[in-house]
Design an enzyme around this catalytic site. Structure first.
Site, PDB file in Angstrom:
ATOM      1  N   LYS A  35      -2.610 -13.773  14.826  1.00 16.93           N
ATOM      2  CA  LYS A  35      -3.949 -14.112  14.311  1.00 16.93           C
ATOM      3  C   LYS A  35      -4.980 -13.109  14.841  1.00 16.93           C
ATOM      4  CE  LYS A  35      -4.413 -17.363  18.146  1.00 16.93           C
ATOM      5  NZ  LYS A  35      -4.198 -18.751  18.579  1.00 16.93           N
ATOM      6  N   ARG A 130      -8.054 -31.037  19.973  1.00 15.86           N
ATOM      7  CA  ARG A 130      -8.651 -29.915  19.258  1.00 15.86           C
ATOM      8  C   ARG A 130      -8.239 -29.979  17.787  1.00 15.86           C
ATOM      9  NH1 ARG A 130      -7.359 -23.599  20.528  1.00 15.86           N
ATOM     10  NH2 ARG A 130      -5.395 -24.256  19.584  1.00 15.86           N
ATOM     11  N   TYR A 244     -30.909   0.495  32.135  1.00 13.71           N
ATOM     12  CA  TYR A 244     -31.889  -0.556  31.786  1.00 13.71           C
ATOM     13  C   TYR A 244     -32.266  -1.404  32.997  1.00 13.71           C
ATOM     14  CZ  TYR A 244     -31.410   0.017  26.702  1.00 13.71           C
ATOM     15  OH  TYR A 244     -31.439   0.485  25.424  1.00 13.71           O
ATOM     16  N   MET A 292     -25.448  -0.829  24.782  1.00 15.70           N
ATOM     17  CA  MET A 292     -24.688  -1.109  23.566  1.00 15.70           C
ATOM     18  C   MET A 292     -23.585  -0.074  23.328  1.00 15.70           C
ATOM     19  SD  MET A 292     -26.048  -1.595  19.653  1.00 15.70           S
ATOM     20  CE  MET A 292     -27.212  -2.872  20.084  1.00 15.70           C
TER      21      MET A 292
HETATM   22  C1  LIG Z   1      -3.242 -18.772  19.578  1.00 13.74           C
HETATM   23  C2  LIG Z   1      -2.193 -19.828  19.500  1.00 13.74           C
HETATM   24  C3  LIG Z   1      -0.896 -19.573  19.941  1.00 13.74           C
HETATM   25  C4  LIG Z   1      -0.530 -18.353  20.758  1.00 13.74           C
HETATM   26  O1  LIG Z   1      -1.024 -18.587  22.068  1.00 13.74           O
HETATM   27  P1  LIG Z   1      -0.862 -17.545  23.269  1.00 13.74           P
HETATM   28  O2  LIG Z   1      -1.446 -18.262  24.440  1.00 13.74           O
HETATM   29  O3  LIG Z   1      -1.639 -16.342  22.889  1.00 13.74           O
HETATM   30  O4  LIG Z   1       0.582 -17.265  23.432  1.00 13.74           O
HETATM   31  C5  LIG Z   1       0.078 -20.525  19.682  1.00 13.74           C
HETATM   32  N1  LIG Z   1      -0.229 -21.684  19.060  1.00 13.74           N
HETATM   33  C6  LIG Z   1      -1.483 -21.978  18.656  1.00 13.74           C
HETATM   34  C7  LIG Z   1      -1.754 -23.280  17.984  1.00 13.74           C
HETATM   35  C8  LIG Z   1      -2.507 -21.069  18.867  1.00 13.74           C
HETATM   36  O5  LIG Z   1      -3.755 -21.375  18.476  1.00 13.74           O
END
Ligand SMILES: *Cc1c(COP(=O)(O)O)cnc(C)c1O
Length: 349
Positions: A35, A130, A244, A292
């Site tokens: 992702k 969640r 800055y 930046m």
């Molecule tokens: C992002 C995610 C993972 C991978 O998690 P890592 O800690 O990066 O290995 C697996 N399952 C879900 C539901 C996630 O959101």
């Protein structure tokens, strides 16, 4: 070199996948979480290398990411979508042959209505609060949902990166209560859960951060290095401020290098003060505020002006940088900016 240079070692990513795959039994499939553009490293490069290494199950967050990944990988691997089946996703899910991981009764209804007979999975909430069906919802819809033959049932651990937490064991128990006796493949472990051991593995693990060299997989091969070009160097006499708001003042006469990279490139403003960058083997402190597009570095102790300074390397990985910024490796990786020139090591191509 006009901008920073980010080098991504696809061989190390493949080696990390194989090593994590080796942590679970041969009967347990090892997926890969790609992702957010493979945690910022480039899904179009990372996913094909993982496919070559043998990975056939890929996880993304959004249906759009799934569609892009399908274009990259072709028809064979299964692509699972953590956001499930959201309003407006139906056409994308169908066209790209995605497996939505449904996370509510509403999503189950949407899927069975719009795409009956298409593959889907289910997410259960075992205590993270969640995403996923809670115990009562699951009790209400399990029979109906199971009759439609889900291809995977999963839940997610909230504290798997902390072996001392009791939460993982409590979630494991809850996952058993919710799924024992169900003849659908199950998945509970991301990177942290994979490392917790076989009771957490079930039929599929789905590591992400460990592939990319981040904690909690401390044994990971390092994956990224980042070099920033020096734009200019100049002497600064004792008593002069740098950057800055004049947050840093030279205590003695010194020399400053101004470097191409700043918070727009993922070098968080919170990094200063305290982080060091490397001129070859010599650490040099970042001084003054991160701007930046620029960093200022004290190079008064070097014999000559460097052409580049190294921010990430095998010894100073994303977690080292994250610690200085009060962040985590995941956030450092996904923040790496679009301005870097990217290069990849791929021993197979
Ligand atoms: C992002 C995610 C993972 C991978 O998690 P890592 O800690 O990066 O290995 C697996 N399952 C879900 C539901 C996630 O959101």
């Amino acid at each position: 070199m006009p901008t920073g240079s980010l080098h991504i070692d696809l061989e190390a990513i493949a080696a990390n996948w194989r090593a994590l795959d080796g942590r679970s039994a041969a009967s347990c499939e090892t997926g890969a979480c790609v992702k957010a553009d493979a945690y910022g490293l480039g899904v179009a490069q990372v996913a094909p290398r993982l496919f070559k290494a043998g990975c056939r199950a890929f996880f993304v967050a959004t249906a759009q990411e799934g569609l892009e990944l399908r274009r990259v990988l072709g028809p064979e691997p299964r692509i699972y979508v953590f956001y499930g089946h959201m309003v407006g996703d139906t056409a994308t899910i169908e066209r790209a042959d995605l497996v939505p991981m449904l996370c509510s009764i509403e999503q189950i209804a949407r899927q069975l209505e719009a795409l009956p007979k298409k593959p889907f999975g289910l997410q259960l909430d075992t205590g993270m609060n969640r995403l996923g069906l809670k115990m009562a919802d699951w009790a209400a819809v399990a029979e109906l949902a199971l009759r439609a033959r889900p291809v995977l049932i999963m839940s997610h651990l909230a504290s798997a990166d902390d072996p001392d937490s009791d939460q993982s064991a409590a979630q494991l128990k809850r996952f058993h209560e919710m799924t024992d006796g169900v003849s659908v493949p199950r998945s509970l472990a991301a990177t942290g859960g994979t490392l917790l051991g076989s009771p957490y593995h079930f039929d599929m693990t789905r590591p992400g951060i460990g592939l990319y060299g981040g904690l909690p997989y401390a044994a990971a091969e390092p994956v990224v290095s980042l070099d920033l070009p020096v734009i200019t160097c100049f002497d600064v006499p004792a008593g002069e401020p740098v950057g800055y708001n004049a947050t840093w003042t030279a205590k003695s006469d010194t020399r400053i290098a101004t470097v191409a990279g700043g918070y727009a490139d993922g070098l968080h403003r919170a990094l200063s003060p305290g982080v060091e960058v490397m001129a070859g083997p010599v650490p040099c402190p970042v001084v003054g505020r991160v701007s930046m597009d620029l960093l200022t570095v004290d190079i008064g102790h070097l014999d000559r002006d460097p052409e580049t300074l190294r921010v990430l390397d095998p010894h100073r990985g994303v977690d080292h940088l994250a610690e200085a910024a009060g962040s985590i490796g995941y956030e450092m990786l996904t923040s790496l900016g679009a301005r870097y020139r990217r290069s990849y090591r791929d021993g197979t191509s």
